[in-house]
Design an enzyme around this catalytic site. Sequence first.
Site, PDB file in Angstrom:
ATOM      1  N   ARG A   1      40.224  23.825  -9.047  1.00 14.31           N
ATOM      2  CA  ARG A   1      40.169  23.589  -7.604  1.00 14.31           C
ATOM      3  C   ARG A   1      41.338  24.328  -6.979  1.00 14.31           C
ATOM      4  O   ARG A   1      42.108  24.973  -7.680  1.00 14.31           O
ATOM      5  CB  ARG A   1      40.245  22.094  -7.310  1.00 14.31           C
ATOM      6  CG  ARG A   1      41.550  21.467  -7.741  1.00 14.31           C
ATOM      7  CD  ARG A   1      41.638  20.014  -7.353  1.00 14.31           C
ATOM      8  NE  ARG A   1      42.901  19.452  -7.786  1.00 14.31           N
ATOM      9  CZ  ARG A   1      43.210  18.160  -7.685  1.00 14.31           C
ATOM     10  NH1 ARG A   1      42.358  17.308  -7.189  1.00 14.31           N
ATOM     11  NH2 ARG A   1      44.377  17.722  -8.090  1.00 14.31           N
TER      12      ARG A   1
ATOM     13  N   ASN B   1      43.050  18.794   1.041  1.00 15.68           N
ATOM     14  CA  ASN B   1      43.609  17.852   0.079  1.00 15.68           C
ATOM     15  C   ASN B   1      44.917  18.410  -0.450  1.00 15.68           C
ATOM     16  O   ASN B   1      44.946  19.525  -0.978  1.00 15.68           O
ATOM     17  CB  ASN B   1      42.632  17.661  -1.093  1.00 15.68           C
ATOM     18  CG  ASN B   1      43.038  16.522  -1.993  1.00 15.68           C
ATOM     19  OD1 ASN B   1      43.028  15.373  -1.582  1.00 15.68           O
ATOM     20  ND2 ASN B   1      43.419  16.838  -3.219  1.00 15.68           N
ATOM     21  N   GLU B   2      45.969  17.675  -0.258  1.00 17.82           N
ATOM     22  CA  GLU B   2      47.265  18.050  -0.834  1.00 17.82           C
ATOM     23  C   GLU B   2      47.558  19.538  -0.690  1.00 17.82           C
ATOM     24  O   GLU B   2      47.678  20.260  -1.690  1.00 17.82           O
ATOM     25  CB  GLU B   2      47.332  17.632  -2.302  1.00 17.82           C
ATOM     26  CG  GLU B   2      47.231  16.132  -2.484  1.00 17.82           C
ATOM     27  CD  GLU B   2      47.388  15.693  -3.922  1.00 17.82           C
ATOM     28  OE1 GLU B   2      47.224  16.518  -4.827  1.00 17.82           O
ATOM     29  OE2 GLU B   2      47.681  14.503  -4.137  1.00 17.82           O
TER      30      GLU B   2
ATOM     31  N   GLU C   1      46.382   7.782  -1.544  1.00 14.48           N
ATOM     32  CA  GLU C   1      45.985   7.727  -2.954  1.00 14.48           C
ATOM     33  C   GLU C   1      47.103   7.114  -3.773  1.00 14.48           C
ATOM     34  O   GLU C   1      48.273   7.394  -3.542  1.00 14.48           O
ATOM     35  CB  GLU C   1      45.766   9.128  -3.536  1.00 14.48           C
ATOM     36  CG  GLU C   1      44.578   9.882  -3.033  1.00 14.48           C
ATOM     37  CD  GLU C   1      44.476  11.247  -3.729  1.00 14.48           C
ATOM     38  OE1 GLU C   1      45.007  11.426  -4.841  1.00 14.48           O
ATOM     39  OE2 GLU C   1      43.874  12.146  -3.120  1.00 14.48           O
TER      40      GLU C   1
ATOM     41  N   GLU D   1      38.936  15.328 -14.435  1.00 18.96           N
ATOM     42  CA  GLU D   1      39.725  14.085 -14.362  1.00 18.96           C
ATOM     43  C   GLU D   1      38.928  12.893 -14.860  1.00 18.96           C
ATOM     44  O   GLU D   1      39.043  11.786 -14.347  1.00 18.96           O
ATOM     45  CB  GLU D   1      40.247  13.896 -12.937  1.00 18.96           C
ATOM     46  CG  GLU D   1      41.311  14.934 -12.608  1.00 18.96           C
ATOM     47  CD  GLU D   1      41.968  14.765 -11.249  1.00 18.96           C
ATOM     48  OE1 GLU D   1      41.327  14.220 -10.336  1.00 18.96           O
ATOM     49  OE2 GLU D   1      43.121  15.203 -11.104  1.00 18.96           O
TER      50      GLU D   1
ATOM     51  N   HIS E   1      40.958   9.887 -15.630  1.00 15.94           N
ATOM     52  CA  HIS E   1      41.800   9.321 -14.577  1.00 15.94           C
ATOM     53  C   HIS E   1      41.289   7.930 -14.235  1.00 15.94           C
ATOM     54  O   HIS E   1      40.103   7.748 -13.993  1.00 15.94           O
ATOM     55  CB  HIS E   1      41.730  10.230 -13.348  1.00 15.94           C
ATOM     56  CG  HIS E   1      42.797   9.952 -12.341  1.00 15.94           C
ATOM     57  ND1 HIS E   1      42.795   8.842 -11.542  1.00 15.94           N
ATOM     58  CD2 HIS E   1      43.905  10.650 -12.013  1.00 15.94           C
ATOM     59  CE1 HIS E   1      43.857   8.871 -10.762  1.00 15.94           C
ATOM     60  NE2 HIS E   1      44.547   9.955 -11.027  1.00 15.94           N
TER      61      HIS E   1
HETATM   62  C1  GLA Z   1      45.775  14.073  -6.423  1.00 13.02           C
HETATM   63  C2  GLA Z   1      44.447  14.538  -5.860  1.00 13.02           C
HETATM   64  C3  GLA Z   1      43.284  13.823  -6.418  1.00 13.02           C
HETATM   65  C4  GLA Z   1      43.438  13.615  -7.897  1.00 13.02           C
HETATM   66  C5  GLA Z   1      44.721  12.880  -8.154  1.00 13.02           C
HETATM   67  C6  GLA Z   1      44.925  12.608  -9.616  1.00 13.02           C
HETATM   68  O1  GLA Z   1      46.412  13.117  -5.710  1.00 13.02           O
HETATM   69  O2  GLA Z   1      44.411  14.486  -4.447  1.00 13.02           O
HETATM   70  O3  GLA Z   1      42.151  14.616  -6.159  1.00 13.02           O
HETATM   71  O4  GLA Z   1      43.452  14.838  -8.547  1.00 13.02           O
HETATM   72  O5  GLA Z   1      45.779  13.673  -7.731  1.00 13.02           O
HETATM   73  O6  GLA Z   1      46.064  11.830  -9.828  1.00 13.02           O
END
Ligand code: GLA
Length: 633
Positions: A105, A143-144, A298, A345, A348
Site C-alpha cells: 500500500r 490514511n497515515e 486506531e 495484516e 493483526h
Molecule cells: C496503521 C494503519 C492500519 C493498520 C495498522 C496496523 O495504523 O492505518 O491500516 O495497518 O496500522 O497496526
Amino acid sequence: MPLWYGGDHNPEQWPEEVWAEDVALMRRAGVNLVTVGVFSWSRLEPSEGRYTFGWLDRVLDLLADGGIRVDLAVPTASPPPWFSLAHPDALTVTRDGVRLTHGSRDTYCVSAPAYREASLRVTRALGERYRDHPALAMWHVHNEYGTPCHCDQAGAAFRTWLRERHGGLDALNDAWTTAFWGQHYSDWAQITPPRATQYLPNPAQALDFRRFVSEEMLAHFREQRDLLRELTPEVPVTTNYVLAGWASIDHWKWSREVDLVAVDHYPSGQGMAAAEQTAFAADLVRSWAGGRPWLLMEQATGYVLGPRMSPKEPGEIARHSLQHVARGSKGVMFFQWRASRGGAEQWHPGMLPHTGPDSRVFREVCDLGEALERIPTPPDEPVVEAEVAILWDEEAWWAVQGPGLPSAEIDYLAAAEQAHRVLWRQGVAACFAHPSHDLSAYRAVLVPSLYLISDEAARGLRAYVEGGGTLVVSFFSGIADEHTRIRLGGYPGALRETLGIRVEEFHPLAETVELPEYGRATVWSEIVHLDGAEAIARYPGGGPAVTRHRLGGGTAWYVSTRLDDRGYARVLAHAGLAGGGVPGVEVVRQRDRVFALNHTGDEQHVPVHGTDLITGKPVGGRLDPGGYVVVPV
Ligand code: GLA
C-alpha cells in the site's frame, strides 16, 4: 452525545453474508461509528473512471439501518494496480533510486500529477455519491500520510518549494552551507531530493526535504478537504496521523487544517511501558488539537509492534482506551473491527478476533462499549489543565535524525518520553507546546534534546524565565539554527545566556558514569563552564553536570547528560515538580469529571470520592488492582 466507539470496517474483505452479522455484533458491542473504505479504491474504481458503488451502497445502508454512523474514507492511500500500471511514473522512488511496484500500500508519489488527478477524481466521486447518506458522520481522508518519494516529479515540486522558502539561490546556498564539499548550486535545476550519494549527505538539504514532504502531503490533503467541504459543508473532514517511533509530518501545522485531530496509536512497550506511552501520546495529541477534544482513530486489542504480537492482558484494552478518553478523545476506535483471514495484516488483532464472538477479547470489547455509553463526550473546549509543558517540535526531531551528528544515540523522542514519563509517575499533568508558543501560563517548561531552535523561540524561552518560569533544558538543545547551522561561541549557543553556562566541549559517553545522588548518566557528557549558574550535580571529575541559573524572576536548569529516570526525577523535584503521585496510578481531571486508573496489580488509594459513572457504584478513595472509575465532580 455518547462517545464514538468502533473501528475500521473492511466488509470488502468478506462475503456479503457476513455483513449483516457484522452489524448485529457491532450493535451487541455498542459500536456506533465505523471507518469504511480506507483501502477500497480498487473495489470502487476497478478501471479508470468506472465506479462500482453498489456494494458500498449496501454496506452503508445496512449500517444506517443498524444505527451505526460512518467515518467514510477516501481511499487514496492505496491506488489500484491498474493505476500504477497506467502511470508508472506515479510510483514511489526510494532514496536509492528504486522505483517501487504496487503489491503493498502507500505506493505513490504525492507530487505526481497523475496521482493527484486520480485521487481528486475518486474523492469527488465518493463525495457526490454519499453527500446525503444518513450514515455519513465524517470524512476520513487518506490514511497515515507519510510516504516520501524521491523521483524527478518530487524533485521539481521540491525546487518550487525551495524557491518559495529561500527566495534566491544565494540564500539557499548560504542556508545549506553548500560551500562545504563544493556543493554550490548555480542553477535551481541542479537541486534534487536527497538521494543515495557517496558519503554523508547535506543535513540542511535533508531537513528541508522533510519539511517539503510534510507540506506537499498537506497540499494534497487540503485539495481533498476543500472538495469535500464544498460538497458537504457540515461534515467534518479528518485524517489519521500515526504516532509511533517516527513522524513524517509536522503535526502542529497539520492540526490547523483538519476539522478534527485524529490519531492512530500503537505502543511499542507492553504493560506499564504501554500505559506510559499511551498517556504520552494522548497528551501530545490533545496539545496538537489546541487542548480541545480529538479522536483516537486506531489502536489495537493486542500489541502489534516489536518482534512478537501478543494479546493485551485482561483489562488493558479498557484502561488504554480510558487513558485516551481521559485526555480528551471523543471516542475509542480500533484497527480493525473484524480480524482479517488473509492479506498482509491477517495476524493483526481485531475487535472481533479470528476465534469469533465467544472470546475474551470480544467480551472485553462489549464491556468497553457498555462503559463508554455512560461517559458523555467532552464539550468542545480545553479538556485538561496542565501546569507543565514539554517542548515538542518535529523539525528539531528530524534534524537530530540527520547525518553526521556527534552521537548516533541522541534520541529526541526518548528524551521527550522520559520527561513525560517522569512527570506521569509523579502525577503531574503535562501537555506539549511548540517552542514558538506563548509559554507564560505554565509553571514549568521542559526542553528535551531540542537540537534546533529559532532565534525567536530562544528569545521566548529567555523571556519565559525572566517572567518567573522554571525551565529545565536537557543536553543538545539550542545548538543549531533552523538551517542546522551551529550557533558559535560555546554551546548551547541559543540558550547560553538563559542557562548561565558555556559548554566548551562535548564528550559522548561510551560507558555509564555514576553521578553522586543523581544516578546513572549515559550517552552524553560535556565540559560545562559556569557563567552565572551554579552546579547542582557534578561529574566524577568535578565538572558541572546539572546546573541552575536564576534569571529575572525565574530559574533555568540545565542537564548536560542523559540521566536515568531517577536522576531526572530528582532534578525535577529540585525544580519544584514533585507531585507525590503513585507510579502507575493516574488521576486525570476534566472540568466536570475525574478519571482514576490503576495500572498496577495492587489495590491503590486515590483522592477520588463519589459515584462511578461506569458502574454506578460508590467510589471511596480506593481502586482495585487494574481498576478504573470515572467520577463526576
Ligand atoms: C496503521 C494503519 C492500519 C493498520 C495498522 C496496523 O495504523 O492505518 O491500516 O495497518 O496500522 O497496526
